[in-house]
Design a protein around this motif. Structure first.
Motif, short mmCIF file in Angstrom:
data_model
loop_
_atom_site.label_atom_id
_atom_site.label_comp_id
_atom_site.label_asym_id
_atom_site.label_seq_id
_atom_site.Cartn_x
_atom_site.Cartn_y
_atom_site.Cartn_z
N GLY A 133 -121.76 -41.04 35.29
CA GLY A 133 -122.27 -42.29 34.72
C GLY A 133 -122.72 -43.26 35.79
O GLY A 133 -122.95 -42.86 36.94
N ASP A 134 -122.82 -44.52 35.42
CA ASP A 134 -123.32 -45.58 36.28
C ASP A 134 -122.54 -45.62 37.61
O ASP A 134 -121.30 -45.57 37.60
N ALA A 135 -123.27 -45.75 38.72
CA ALA A 135 -122.63 -45.73 40.05
C ALA A 135 -121.71 -46.93 40.27
O ALA A 135 -120.88 -46.91 41.18
N SER A 136 -121.83 -47.96 39.44
CA SER A 136 -120.93 -49.11 39.60
C SER A 136 -119.49 -48.72 39.28
O SER A 136 -118.56 -49.48 39.57
N LEU A 137 -119.28 -47.54 38.70
CA LEU A 137 -117.92 -47.08 38.44
C LEU A 137 -117.13 -46.86 39.74
O LEU A 137 -115.90 -46.77 39.72
N PRO A 148 -129.77 -49.23 31.81
CA PRO A 148 -131.16 -49.72 31.91
C PRO A 148 -132.19 -48.65 31.57
O PRO A 148 -131.93 -47.45 31.69
N ALA A 149 -133.37 -49.12 31.13
CA ALA A 149 -134.54 -48.25 30.99
C ALA A 149 -135.33 -48.42 32.26
O ALA A 149 -135.92 -49.46 32.50
N GLY A 150 -135.34 -47.41 33.12
CA GLY A 150 -136.00 -47.52 34.42
C GLY A 150 -135.06 -47.00 35.50
O GLY A 150 -134.32 -46.04 35.27
N GLU A 151 -135.06 -47.65 36.65
CA GLU A 151 -134.26 -47.17 37.77
C GLU A 151 -132.76 -47.30 37.48
O GLU A 151 -132.30 -48.33 37.01
N HIS A 152 -132.02 -46.23 37.74
CA HIS A 152 -130.59 -46.18 37.44
C HIS A 152 -129.87 -45.48 38.57
O HIS A 152 -130.24 -44.36 38.95
N ARG A 153 -128.85 -46.13 39.14
CA ARG A 153 -128.01 -45.47 40.16
C ARG A 153 -126.81 -44.88 39.45
O ARG A 153 -126.10 -45.57 38.71
N GLU A 154 -126.56 -43.58 39.68
CA GLU A 154 -125.57 -42.89 38.87
C GLU A 154 -124.82 -41.84 39.68
O GLU A 154 -125.29 -41.34 40.69
#
Lengths: 94, 416
Positions: free
Chosen positions: A20-24, A48-54
């Motif tokens: 999932g989201d890299a903020s984890l 988000p719709a678009g760039e996603h760090r995961e």
């Protein structure tokens, strides 16, 4: 999708497990964080719709965790780094 | 205009010249009592029940694209009420009861076909789990029977009963489950809502919310600002993108679920068959195509297309349980975007912003919920209290430690 692994080169996404989201990576300290902080960390997502760090885990490979920057509209992968490096750059010991 | 056999006969004899468009295409008024954002199945059914059952007046449905252009047209059309948990099962049984009376209610042929749904059992523990589930279903007033292998063999002789990994030992059978013509659901609700005075406004994208002192007073759209006493968002698949405009983060990730249909065949499959252990389910459409699918791809995406590893996995599941499917040629495949929530269950709730309401998080189970979702959302909009079958679908349930997690997977959306 092909994920360009920083150590192993191009690898099929099917070798990975998606987290999932890299903020984890930035888990609040459970001893000091408020209920709201823990709730938001565990349950809320930007999505988000678009760039996603995961986060992707190379389970069928070298078992490293990667932070993949990928576009959720096109599936284009623009940047891949070791999650370890991301965590250390933000001041974590490991 | 009511549809009837007499009407069809009369029109047939007079050159079919009397048919009229079944809904108007009005321009938006400057203000409404209720604006429903999203003209898909759930939004249209919300408008229909709000106008019909709760005497709502002055209602608009705003749709970004054309009516029914989202997941109501991209699903695999299955209806069922075979859930386990208290927070879910009465809601889905309400939905199935509404499906049963739907066509008479809105005078439109939605091709509701209760051909039954069969969930296969491969082991003793799985049988125990399904017996428990069946009991939960019957407690809610739904129907469920446990079948042995012989009963399934009579119904579905074509399955591979001696599969080395997953031999078939039985099944749970819900005869009232089945399939519905998905597009006709959107059209029927739209026609019904329009006849009750609801303005359905297509090609009208909501670009922002007018929030003043913590109260939602209307929306900004591609056709100008529209004021409203209540704004009800109902855009599953795009929930995070829309609610972000109101400054909200949701317990939702967007994922793609792929589906497949073969060329048309003679009738071969009696009902809906699910092979959960192999991540595969199949039914046959009235046109004859085998409609099948499996798991979500498992990564965040808004692209309405998936990747090949899941195609391979679904087809392997099909070949394992139903080898004859290998002789059918695939006609089409597509993907739809799911609101995958943190516990696999949906939300029908007020938000912390007065006048702003939210319906979403349907995961891959939104189609069967269409009537009850609309009914319960309309109940919430009309009375400001949740319908008794939807009381558990609150946005704050994680904070309260009360998730509705059918699979027991925890806060990991791609595992639900």
């Amino acid at each position: 999708m092909i994920i360009p692994h920083p150590l192993l080169g191009p690898r099929d996404a099917a070798e990975f497990v998606y987290k999932g989201d890299a903020s984890l990576i930035n888990r609040p300290d459970g001893m000091t964080a408020s209920d709201d902080e823990m709730h938001d960390y565990a349950y809320l997502r930007d999505n988000p719709a678009g760039e996603h760090r995961e986060l992707w885990y190379h389970e069928q490979g070298d078992r490293s965790w990667l932070v993949v920057t990928r576009n959720t509209m096109t599936h284009d992968i623009t940047y891949v780094e070791l999650a370890r490096d991301v965590a250390r750059a933000s001041g974590r010991s490991r | 205009m009511r549809y009837s056999a007499l009407k069809i006969l009369k029109e047939g004899l007079t050159g079919n010249k009397g048919w009229k468009p079944v809904w108007r295409e009005p321009d938006p008024k400057p203000e409404y009592d209720v604006i429903i954002v999203g003209g898909g199945g759930h939004g249209l059914s919300t408008a229909y029940y709000l106008a019909k059952e709760f005497r709502g007046k002055n209602i608009a449905v705003l749709e970004k694209g054309w009516l029914g252009s989202g997941n109501i047209g991209r699903n695999t059309t299955i209806i069922r009420s075979n859930y386990l948990l208290e927070g879910n099962q009465p809601f889905y049984e309400l939905s199935l009861k509404l499906w049963e009376g739907l066509e008479q209610d809105f005078n439109y042929n939605a091709m509701v076909s209760q051909r039954g749904i069969l969930n296969l059992i491969h082991s003793d523990p799985q049988r125990d789990a399904f017996v428990r589930r069946g009991n939960a279903m019957r407690l809610s007033g739904a129907d469920a029977e446990i079948f042995g292998r012989e009963e399934i063999q009579k119904m579905c002789p074509f399955l591979d009963y001696e599969n080395a990994r997953f031999p078939i030992q039985g099944a749970i059978w819900q005869p009232r489950g089945g399939t519905v013509r998905h597009d006709a659901v959107a059209w029927g609700y739209a026609r019904g809502a329009d006849a009750l005075g609801v303005d359905i406004i297509q090609n009208c994208e909501v670009t922002g919310f007018q929030i003043e002192n913590g109260v939602c007073k209307g929306v900004e759209t591609s056709k100008g600002a529209i004021r409203a006493k209540k704004v009800a968002v109902c855009v599953a698949g795009s929930s995070s993108r829309v609610m972000e405009k109101a400054g909200m983060r949701l317990p939702i990730e967007s994922h793609v679920l792929q589906a497949f249909v073969t060329e048309g065949l003679k009738p071969v499959i009696p009902g809906v068959i699910t092979f959960g252990a192999g991540h595969f389910y199949v039914s046959q459409s009235d046109k004859g195509g085998l409609v099948f699918g499996g798991d979500i791809d498992g990564y965040n995406t808004y692209a309405q297309r998936g990747n090949l590893p899941v195609v391979e996995d679904v087809c392997e599941g099909g070949m394992a349980i139903m080898p004859m499917i290998g002789r059918a040629r695939l006609l089409r495949m597509w993907g739809g975007i799911m609101d995958m929530s943190m516990d696999g269950s949906p939300f029908i709730d007020k938000t912390h912003i007065d006048g702003l309401y939210f319906n979403g998080g349907w995961c891959y189970g939104g189609f069967k919920a269409t009537p009850a979702s609309g009914y319960c959302y309309a109940h919430l909009l009309a009375t400001d209290t949740p319908h008794k079958t939807a009381e558990a679908y609150r946005l704050d349930r994680f904070r309260r430690g009360a998730p509705i997690d059918e699979k027991g997977q925890g806060a990991q959306p791609n595992l639900h």
